[in-house]
Design a protein around this motif. Sequence first.
Motif, mmCIF file in Angstrom:
data_model
loop_
_atom_site.group_PDB
_atom_site.id
_atom_site.type_symbol
_atom_site.label_atom_id
_atom_site.label_comp_id
_atom_site.label_asym_id
_atom_site.label_seq_id
_atom_site.Cartn_x
_atom_site.Cartn_y
_atom_site.Cartn_z
ATOM 1 N N ASP A 81 0.817 -1.228 0.000
ATOM 2 C CA ASP A 81 0.000 0.000 0.000
ATOM 3 C C ASP A 81 0.848 1.274 0.000
ATOM 4 O O ASP A 81 0.309 2.370 -0.094
ATOM 5 C CB ASP A 81 -0.992 -0.009 1.173
ATOM 6 N N LYS A 82 2.155 1.136 0.090
ATOM 7 C CA LYS A 82 3.034 2.315 -0.017
ATOM 8 C C LYS A 82 3.606 2.482 -1.417
ATOM 9 O O LYS A 82 4.294 3.465 -1.708
ATOM 10 C CB LYS A 82 4.208 2.202 0.970
ATOM 11 N N ARG A 83 3.379 1.499 -2.279
ATOM 12 C CA ARG A 83 3.986 1.549 -3.612
ATOM 13 C C ARG A 83 3.430 2.704 -4.442
ATOM 14 O O ARG A 83 2.231 2.939 -4.446
ATOM 15 C CB ARG A 83 3.725 0.250 -4.369
ATOM 16 N N VAL A 84 4.318 3.393 -5.134
ATOM 17 C CA VAL A 84 3.931 4.487 -6.018
ATOM 18 C C VAL A 84 4.205 4.050 -7.455
ATOM 19 O O VAL A 84 5.257 3.472 -7.744
ATOM 20 C CB VAL A 84 4.731 5.774 -5.706
ATOM 21 N N SER A 85 3.256 4.332 -8.332
ATOM 22 C CA SER A 85 3.417 3.950 -9.730
ATOM 23 C C SER A 85 2.759 4.982 -10.628
ATOM 24 O O SER A 85 1.697 5.521 -10.295
ATOM 25 C CB SER A 85 2.759 2.588 -9.962
ATOM 26 N N ILE A 86 3.375 5.257 -11.764
ATOM 27 C CA ILE A 86 2.679 6.032 -12.805
ATOM 28 C C ILE A 86 2.570 5.189 -14.088
ATOM 29 O O ILE A 86 2.465 5.725 -15.184
ATOM 30 C CB ILE A 86 3.364 7.397 -13.083
ATOM 31 N N GLY A 87 2.589 3.872 -13.901
ATOM 32 C CA GLY A 87 2.481 2.986 -15.064
ATOM 33 C C GLY A 87 3.812 2.759 -15.758
ATOM 34 O O GLY A 87 3.877 2.496 -16.953
ATOM 35 N N GLU A 88 4.905 2.833 -14.975
ATOM 36 C CA GLU A 88 6.254 2.645 -15.512
ATOM 37 C C GLU A 88 6.509 1.184 -15.899
ATOM 38 O O GLU A 88 5.803 0.285 -15.459
ATOM 39 C CB GLU A 88 7.287 3.066 -14.449
#
Length: 464
Positions: A81-88
């Motif tokens: 739940d801490k993961r950040v993604s912009i679709g990389e």
Amino acid sequence: MSIALQRCINPGCAAEYDVLQTLPKCPKCGNLLDVDYDWDRMRLPDRADRLGRLAAWPSGGPGSVSGVWRFGDLLPFAPADKRVSIGEGRTQLRPSPRTASYVGVGSDCLRLQYEGLNPSGSFKDNGMAGAFTHANLVGARVAACASTGNTSASLAAFASASGLMRAIIFIGDGKIAYGKLSQALDYGAATLLVKGDFDDAMARVQEVCAEEGIYLVNSVNPFRLEGQKTTMYRVLEGLDWRLPDWIVCPGGNLGNSSAFGKALYELYDHGLIAKLPRLAVVNSAGAPTLSRLVNQKGLKWNGGRVDDAVISSYYAGLDARGEKARTLASAIEINRPVNLKKCLRALERANGVVLEATDQEILDAKAWIARDGLGCEPASAASVAGAKILVERGVIDKDSLVIAILTGHQLKDPHATVAYHSYAEDKLRADYGEFGVASSRFANRPMPVANSLGDIIDAIRGIS
Ligand SMILES: *Cc1c(COP(=O)(O)O)cnc(C)c1O
Ligand SMILES: [Zn+2]
């Protein structure tokens, strides 16, 4: 041990730190830090069925559109739940028969891993997903980097898309391709044009971050390299878990080569792959620190006992001669690579080689890559230029399976591309002679024609 920790890469120190600490380097000895894991507690595929299971690993949640977090089990330093993604990381391994013929290997022996498909147009997004996730874990509110352009574009994109942090970027004044600067400005990052080059900006940002408690996302940040490991997983996946013989990549700050080495030897050390592919790191001849140190000064990882005196005397020589990095491949225009020691370690583990390609060789290679329908920026083409040189030298066999990494998108830096294809040779020499570019053998020349049906038809018949 908790499942993840940070450890100093210097085996003589090996100090350990919690993943919740934010440390640009080891407080005890000043060396770089690694992220390491308790592999016994990780969710790894079962040994009987290892590679197939690894392939079938994608998991749900915010990671489901991320080519980084679907391999999150191999970089478990933060809860999901801490993961950040912009679709990389939704990138591709592409066949490249024409480029293969140029490089001199069999038509099916060269594949290009096209990291230009990342949301901000370079592989930096893989690493930024890792760094932002760590920044999110420790509750950072402001993040900064020094950049030749792509790190800043990626930081700016992650900051605005996630809304988690403000972005501050340090750029060597006049040292950035327009495509990259346009991204940083458009995404709203505070943009400082520091008088000097990348190496100057890098030195300042580290001081400022230490002084102001700002979160640093340059590749000294070990969490960034965790994200960058995933390029290797996607390569293996793209090969249906066949192992390549060679991975060839450009070398700038040496984060990518270090991360690739770590990805591969972790899989190897934990029984998930049966052999280690070899690694080739390609410097531009205009920014040749790694190559000079390794090939001329004999610098080695040497089990962690790197000869620091060799490095400092090399840098003192650069300073004494006032020598600055100078190459058209702006993303690798770096003379003081921050990940030097990690790269030396990767080279030792992966039986690696280092070489230099000239800007002429880089631009010629780039024109061939584009003939396979893949557009990259100049720095990326160093990988293909380097592969060609290694085939000519007999280091890479003609029937080896070679993966060259295309690190950034063509539209990042269209200026040199248009010059290569359209300038007459005297103008090319006048503008790019200082980089040693004197010809454009593989140019696709635009054709000026009169606004007349007859002339246009003549021109078209001339080509078919
Ligand atoms: C950053 C970058 C590089 C250099 O990668 P390092 O990890 O710094 O060695 C090469 N090509 C492109 C397009 C880049 O953005
Ligand atoms: Zn240490």
